[in-house]
Design a protein around this motif. Structure first.
Motif, short mmCIF file in Angstrom:
data_model
loop_
_atom_site.label_atom_id
_atom_site.label_comp_id
_atom_site.label_asym_id
_atom_site.label_seq_id
_atom_site.Cartn_x
_atom_site.Cartn_y
_atom_site.Cartn_z
N PRO A 115 0.83 -1.21 0.00
CA PRO A 115 0.00 0.00 0.00
C PRO A 115 0.86 1.26 0.00
CG PRO A 115 -0.04 -1.04 2.16
CD PRO A 115 0.74 -1.95 1.25
N ALA A 116 0.22 2.36 -0.37
CA ALA A 116 0.92 3.65 -0.38
C ALA A 116 1.34 3.99 1.05
CB ALA A 116 0.01 4.73 -0.95
N PRO A 117 2.47 4.68 1.22
CA PRO A 117 2.91 5.05 2.58
C PRO A 117 1.91 5.97 3.26
CG PRO A 117 4.55 5.70 0.91
CD PRO A 117 3.38 5.14 0.19
N ASP A 118 1.66 5.69 4.52
CA ASP A 118 0.75 6.50 5.32
C ASP A 118 1.38 6.68 6.69
OD1 ASP A 118 -1.32 7.82 6.52
OD2 ASP A 118 -2.72 6.13 6.48
N PRO A 119 1.87 7.88 6.99
CA PRO A 119 2.58 8.08 8.26
C PRO A 119 1.67 8.23 9.48
CG PRO A 119 2.49 10.14 7.07
CD PRO A 119 1.87 9.09 6.18
N VAL A 120 0.34 8.18 9.28
CA VAL A 120 -0.58 8.39 10.40
C VAL A 120 -0.75 7.09 11.18
CG1 VAL A 120 -2.93 9.02 11.06
CG2 VAL A 120 -1.80 10.21 9.18
N VAL A 121 -0.53 7.19 12.49
CA VAL A 121 -0.76 6.08 13.40
C VAL A 121 -1.90 6.51 14.32
CG1 VAL A 121 0.23 4.66 15.24
CG2 VAL A 121 1.65 5.39 13.31
N VAL A 122 -2.99 5.74 14.27
CA VAL A 122 -4.16 6.04 15.10
C VAL A 122 -4.08 5.19 16.36
CG1 VAL A 122 -6.69 6.03 15.22
CG2 VAL A 122 -5.54 6.56 13.06
N VAL A 123 -4.16 5.85 17.51
CA VAL A 123 -4.14 5.16 18.80
C VAL A 123 -5.46 5.42 19.48
CG1 VAL A 123 -2.97 4.94 21.02
CG2 VAL A 123 -1.64 5.44 18.96
N GLN A 124 -6.24 4.35 19.68
CA GLN A 124 -7.54 4.46 20.34
C GLN A 124 -7.42 3.88 21.74
OE1 GLN A 124 -9.85 2.12 17.61
NE2 GLN A 124 -10.32 3.89 16.32
N MET A 125 -7.89 4.65 22.72
CA MET A 125 -7.82 4.23 24.12
C MET A 125 -9.17 4.48 24.78
SD MET A 125 -4.28 6.12 25.25
CE MET A 125 -4.22 5.28 26.83
N ASP A 126 -9.51 3.63 25.75
CA ASP A 126 -10.73 3.87 26.52
C ASP A 126 -10.55 5.08 27.41
OD1 ASP A 126 -12.04 1.76 25.38
OD2 ASP A 126 -11.70 0.38 27.04
N HIS A 127 -9.37 5.21 28.04
CA HIS A 127 -9.08 6.34 28.94
C HIS A 127 -7.55 6.41 29.09
CE1 HIS A 127 -8.26 3.47 32.18
NE2 HIS A 127 -9.35 2.85 31.78
N THR A 128 -7.07 7.44 29.73
CA THR A 128 -5.62 7.60 29.90
C THR A 128 -5.16 7.19 31.29
OG1 THR A 128 -5.87 9.90 30.55
CG2 THR A 128 -5.46 9.46 28.20
N GLY A 129 -6.05 6.62 32.09
CA GLY A 129 -5.66 6.20 33.44
C GLY A 129 -5.26 7.42 34.26
N HIS A 130 -4.18 7.30 34.99
CA HIS A 130 -3.72 8.44 35.80
C HIS A 130 -2.78 9.36 35.02
CE1 HIS A 130 -0.24 5.83 36.29
NE2 HIS A 130 0.42 6.88 36.71
#
Length: 185
Positions: free
Chosen positions: A125-140
């Motif tokens: 695939p074509a280069p895609d520098p975007v990294v998506v990080v999905q989290m429920d919460h950030t904790g403390h």
């Protein structure tokens, strides 16, 4: 430990053992040996994250690239150092980032990127520098701390899109925690 004092002096030839200067000199070596031996015997317990002293745990964390906050609960610090050690070979990968963030925040984490393994006959695939990080919460941790972590773990040039599903909400309404001084409700 060898069991008793004088073990090294007892190994001297009888004539040498009667010389008080030589006897004291060998006793000093015996005491040095015993001290070093005790420290060597205890090293396996200091390297175990479940048993290490707080100072040794901080040292192990720094050796692995993790700066521990002394105000964090002891079990959290121990767990974090343990997880970082387990995941050392996975650092910088999708799996490694997910597992480290889960250990640091206690949240479910999903990393989506365009990377992968492609064979010589596969369509790349074509280069895609975007990294998506999905989290429920950030904790403390704050979002700023999570972003700093991601910038240190992801490849240079990666653009990070952080998606935190549940943001902490400021308190609303008249409810107050017990002992806050406003008991007129």
């Amino acid at each position: 430990m060898t069991g008793h004092d004088g073990w090294l002096v007892e190994q001297l030839p009888r004539v040498m053992a009667t010389d008080p200067v030589l006897r004291d000199f060998v006793t000093a070596f015996e005491q040095t040996h015993d001290t070093v031996r005790e420290r060597i015997d205890a090293i396996e317990f200091q390297m175990d994250t479940g048993l290490a002293s707080p100072d040794m745990l901080a040292y192990l964390g720094s050796w692995l690239g993790v700066m521990l906050e002394p105000t964090d609960p002891a079990e959290y610090r121990r767990s974090l150092v343990r997880e970082v050690g387990k995941l050392l070979g996975w650092r910088g990968t999708r799996y490694g980032v997910e597992a480290l963030l889960q250990a640091a925040t206690g949240a479910r984490v999903t990393v989506i990127d365009a990377g992968g393994i492609f064979g010589s006959n596969d369509q790349v695939p074509a280069p895609d520098p975007v990294v998506v990080v999905q989290m429920d919460h950030t904790g403390h941790l704050t979002e700023k701390q999570v972003m700093a972590f991601l910038q240190s773990e992801l490849p240079l040039g990666a653009k990070i899109q952080l998606d935190v599903r549940f943001q902490p909400q400021p308190a609303r309404g008249r409810a107050r925690p017990p002992g806050s001084g406003d008991d007129n409700a």
